[in-house]
Design a protein around this motif. Structure first.
Motif, PDB file in Angstrom:
ATOM      1  N   VAL A  54       0.848  -1.186   0.000  1.00  0.00           N
ATOM      2  CA  VAL A  54       0.000   0.000   0.000  1.00  0.00           C
ATOM      3  C   VAL A  54       0.883   1.234   0.000  1.00  0.00           C
TER       4      VAL A  54
ATOM      5  N   ASP B  82       0.727   5.553   0.408  1.00  0.00           N
ATOM      6  CA  ASP B  82      -0.162   6.669   0.744  1.00  0.00           C
ATOM      7  C   ASP B  82       0.648   7.833   1.299  1.00  0.00           C
TER       8      ASP B  82
ATOM      9  N   LEU C  98      -1.605  -1.039  -3.882  1.00  0.00           N
ATOM     10  CA  LEU C  98      -2.920  -0.460  -3.584  1.00  0.00           C
ATOM     11  C   LEU C  98      -2.750   1.015  -3.243  1.00  0.00           C
TER      12      LEU C  98
ATOM     13  N   ASP D 186      -5.058   5.139  -2.787  1.00  0.00           N
ATOM     14  CA  ASP D 186      -6.346   5.833  -2.700  1.00  0.00           C
ATOM     15  C   ASP D 186      -6.625   6.624  -3.982  1.00  0.00           C
TER      16      ASP D 186
ATOM     17  N   VAL E 177      -6.328   0.770  -7.489  1.00  0.00           N
ATOM     18  CA  VAL E 177      -6.498   2.013  -6.727  1.00  0.00           C
ATOM     19  C   VAL E 177      -7.932   2.528  -6.825  1.00  0.00           C
TER      20      VAL E 177
ATOM     21  N   ARG F 195      -6.313  -1.533   1.510  1.00  0.00           N
ATOM     22  CA  ARG F 195      -5.685  -0.213   1.484  1.00  0.00           C
ATOM     23  C   ARG F 195      -5.855   0.512   2.811  1.00  0.00           C
TER      24      ARG F 195
END
Ligand SMILES: [Zn+2]
Length: 381
Positions: free
Chosen positions: A95, A97, A179, A181, A202, A303
């Motif tokens: 993930v 981010d 993964l 957002d 995503v 995620r």
């Protein structure tokens, strides 16, 4: 760890160990580390006197960042070898981010990002640092592998690209699906991943995008799959071979999931049922022959672990929501040390007998570590 100083008075490793201890004991500041680490456990661990807070702050500006990344790399390999980090449904998941560490109107450095905020009708410059974090997730365990600090004029996508580049170079087999957002349906990221044989999955939420408009037109009223897991009913639509993403030469797949969760509550002695419906849409390069609709939906929800098991935990329980020392290298080095401490702590918890672990919240184990660190202070008083 490398030390580039000529004839250093105190070896760099002492400072790195001191900062690791700062995280493991979840102390709130370098001053707290200095005062509490002078005697007992701190001295034993460092095999050296605890340096003073100013010295630690200064040295944190020149800590060996690649050396710290290499420590995390060795931990990652060991975790895979010991089957702590395992694939999920046959796939290794990661993930990515972004996260803002802290913001201030007064304190800044030349590498700060800036934004204008209206305060009492007047614009004021706010300074902040944002990082992009790379997390590996598997059943029952997660590992914070790497971090990239945004440069003053970076956007999150640019920093994310640098980070993914580095991870692909250093650990080419650590993940097969990335993964992210709603900020990450970016052609440059998808292209990079496909070049290395990796896939992206995503969140797709920008209603202005042609891809989402086209997919919505094709979803139709009847779901392609329906199933119930626990208290949630899933209705899913799954469309492959969409080519309405102009800047990406590959065709993509869009998966939509409408999830209705039923909860039972008691109000004024009466049992009432509440239903909550949420909608999720993901864009992915994963072919349906490789990953079914239900598995793609399951991966999509993984995620959230970067929010819950990383950022929330680090901010709320590890004092990671402020700068211990405001300097770009210091921030990166301290967060890498935080990742090492976080992994050590969770390995320790995982190795406890279940009967000892159960019934005690995680933070109590952190208090126990802190008390063991502080106890020698009491006995020598
Ligand atoms: Zn700054």
């Amino acid at each position: 760890m490398a030390d580039h100083r000529v004839k250093p008075e105190i070896p760099a490793v002492v400072f790195a160990k001191a900062l690791l201890m700062l995280w493991l004991c979840r102390l709130p500041s370098l001053n707290a580390l200095e005062t509490s680490g002078r005697r007992g456990a701190g001295r034993r661990f460092l095999r050296h006197d605890m340096p003073c807070a100013d010295q630690i702050a200064n040295i944190s500006e020149i800590l060996d960042v690649p050396g710290l990344r290499a420590v995390l790399g060795r931990m990652y390999k060991r975790l895979v070898r010991n089957k702590v980090l395992r694939p999920m449904h046959g796939h290794r998941l990661a993930v990515i981010d972004g996260h803002e560490i802290n913001a201030s109107y007064d304190r800044c450095c030349p590498q700060c990002q800036t934004r204008q905020i209206m305060v009492n009708g007047k614009p004021r410059t706010q300074y902040y640092h944002r990082v992009v974090v790379f997390l590996l997730v598997g059943p029952g365990f997660r590992f914070l592998l790497d971090i990239e600090l945004l440069q003053p004029h970076d956007d999150e996508g640019t920093a994310a690209l640098r980070l993914v580049h580095r991870v692909l170079k250093d650990y080419p087999r650590c993940f097969d699906i990335l993964l992210g957002d709603g900020l990450y349906p970016q052609a440059r990221l998808f292209k990079l991943l496909r070049q290395h044989g990796k896939h992206a999955l995503v969140v797709l939420k920008d209603e202005r995008r042609d891809l989402l408009k086209d997919a919505r037109g094709l979803f139709g009223p009847e779901p392609h799959a329906s199933y119930i897991l626990g208290a949630t009913r899933y209705q899913c639509w799954d469309i492959e071979n969409l080519d309405s993403w102009d800047s990406l030469p590959d065709k993509v797949r869009v998966v939509r999931s409408v999830e209705t969760t039923t909860r039972h509550e008691r109000k004024k002695g009466q049992r009432i049922q509440r239903q909550q419906t949420t909608e999720w849409v993901w864009v992915t390069t994963l072919p349906s022959a490789e990953v079914s609709t239900a598995t793609a939906v399951c991966f999509g929800h993984e995620r959230w672990r970067i929010e819950n098991e990383a950022f929330n935990e680090l901010s709320n329980q590890w004092h990671a929501d402020h700068y211990f020392h405001h300097h770009p290298t210091s921030i990166t080095a301290l967060w890498l040390l935080l990742f090492i401490a976080h992994a050590l702590f969770h390995c320790f918890l995982r190795n406890l007998k279940p009967c000892r672990r159960q019934g005690l919240p995680t933070y109590v184990w952190a208090w126990l570590m802190l008390s063991e660190f502080l106890l020698p202070l009491m006995s020598s008083a």
